[in-house]
Design a protein around this motif. Sequence first.
Motif, short mmCIF file in Angstrom:
data_model
loop_
_atom_site.label_atom_id
_atom_site.label_comp_id
_atom_site.label_asym_id
_atom_site.label_seq_id
_atom_site.Cartn_x
_atom_site.Cartn_y
_atom_site.Cartn_z
N HIS A 170 -10.26 -2.24 -1.78
CA HIS A 170 -11.13 -1.76 -0.70
C HIS A 170 -12.07 -0.68 -1.21
O HIS A 170 -11.67 0.17 -2.02
CB HIS A 170 -10.31 -1.15 0.42
CG HIS A 170 -9.47 -2.12 1.18
ND1 HIS A 170 -9.88 -2.69 2.37
CD2 HIS A 170 -8.23 -2.61 0.94
CE1 HIS A 170 -8.91 -3.48 2.82
NE2 HIS A 170 -7.91 -3.46 1.97
N TYR A 177 0.85 -1.20 0.00
CA TYR A 177 0.00 0.00 0.00
C TYR A 177 0.88 1.24 0.00
O TYR A 177 1.99 1.23 0.54
CB TYR A 177 -0.90 0.03 1.25
CG TYR A 177 -2.06 -0.92 1.17
CD1 TYR A 177 -3.30 -0.49 0.74
CD2 TYR A 177 -1.91 -2.25 1.52
CE1 TYR A 177 -4.38 -1.36 0.67
CE2 TYR A 177 -2.98 -3.14 1.45
CZ TYR A 177 -4.21 -2.68 1.02
OH TYR A 177 -5.27 -3.53 0.94
N TYR A 181 -1.01 -10.12 -0.47
CA TYR A 181 0.05 -9.63 0.43
C TYR A 181 -0.14 -10.23 1.82
O TYR A 181 -1.18 -10.82 2.10
CB TYR A 181 0.05 -8.10 0.49
CG TYR A 181 -1.20 -7.50 1.08
CD1 TYR A 181 -1.37 -7.39 2.45
CD2 TYR A 181 -2.24 -7.05 0.27
CE1 TYR A 181 -2.52 -6.86 3.00
CE2 TYR A 181 -3.39 -6.50 0.79
CZ TYR A 181 -3.52 -6.42 2.17
OH TYR A 181 -4.66 -5.90 2.71
N HIS A 222 -7.15 -7.87 -3.44
CA HIS A 222 -8.47 -7.22 -3.29
C HIS A 222 -8.36 -5.71 -3.44
O HIS A 222 -7.27 -5.14 -3.36
CB HIS A 222 -9.06 -7.55 -1.91
CG HIS A 222 -8.16 -7.14 -0.78
ND1 HIS A 222 -7.20 -7.97 -0.27
CD2 HIS A 222 -8.04 -5.98 -0.10
CE1 HIS A 222 -6.53 -7.35 0.68
NE2 HIS A 222 -7.02 -6.12 0.81
N ARG A 276 -3.15 -12.54 2.60
CA ARG A 276 -4.50 -12.15 2.19
C ARG A 276 -4.57 -12.23 0.67
O ARG A 276 -3.60 -11.88 -0.03
CB ARG A 276 -4.81 -10.69 2.57
CG ARG A 276 -4.85 -10.40 4.06
CD ARG A 276 -5.97 -9.41 4.34
NE ARG A 276 -7.25 -10.03 4.00
CZ ARG A 276 -8.30 -9.39 3.53
NH1 ARG A 276 -8.24 -8.09 3.33
NH2 ARG A 276 -9.41 -10.02 3.22
FE FE Z 1 -6.20 -4.74 2.07
#
Ligand code: FE
Length: 259
Positions: free
Chosen positions: A196, A136, A170, A194, A191
């Motif tokens: 958000h 991120y 990630y 995806h 995870r």
């Molecule tokens: Fe996330």
Amino acid sequence: MALTVERLQQVMPRVVTALSDVARELDLRNDELLAALAFLGEVGRADETILLSDVLGLSRQVDDQTHLANAGTPSNVLGPFYRPGAPWIDNPGSIVGGGTPGSRITVSGHISDAISGAPVRDAIVDVWHANEDGVYSNEDAALDPWDLRGRQQVDMDGHYAFETVTPLHYTVKHDGPVGQLLAALGRHPWRPAHIHYLVTAEGYQPLVTQVYIAGGPYLEDDAISGVKGELVVAIADDRLPFDIALVALPRAAVKNAPA
Ligand code: FE
Ligand code: BEZ
């Protein structure tokens, strides 16, 4: 709504009973209890209490219950990487900064009322996701802090569309006490890939959710058990279609609602 005194008085005896049952049934010893309490202290000091709830599946359970009665798009946890105040983008627009590598996709859909199906014309779509390396923009100081983040106003048909890059799967933070717990339990910290969403509109319950990219790893064993079938969508021809149904607030909760 916070936990009221009445709820606390309802919840705590059940928590105490459940914990006492575990201690008795598994014949827990003093040193084991102290180790468990020290672990909780470490989790607090490391600011990992929400992460602990996430990996234990408790966040998912409570999220499911909170949204059980909704006919709308299923919700998901917010996660630790949301930044309020993302840049406004055109519709259609792009959340990809200059020079950001990755395979380009267009994410689009309609925001509608869960009951009537009518477009929600004043909805705002706030999106954020990891890059093609699973990072991120607020995890790495070398990245533009607003890359792969943006807010968009839907059009008169409730439609939104933005260009971005395909995110990668990630790991959740696993260099602290929660990571040690996962390792001790033989669990991985991954995870699935995806995007958000935080979708808001006057008169509707805000929706926090995630769309998962079909076909990638960890969809079946997400470290935080966040994946819900309706939220898994395939990319086809560089397009990711994701429609969202919002649930109206009770009229009394709507500011300035006509009587
Ligand atoms: Fe996330
Ligand atoms: C996330 O999806 O960004 C996330 C959610 C919960 C824990 C860690 C990461």
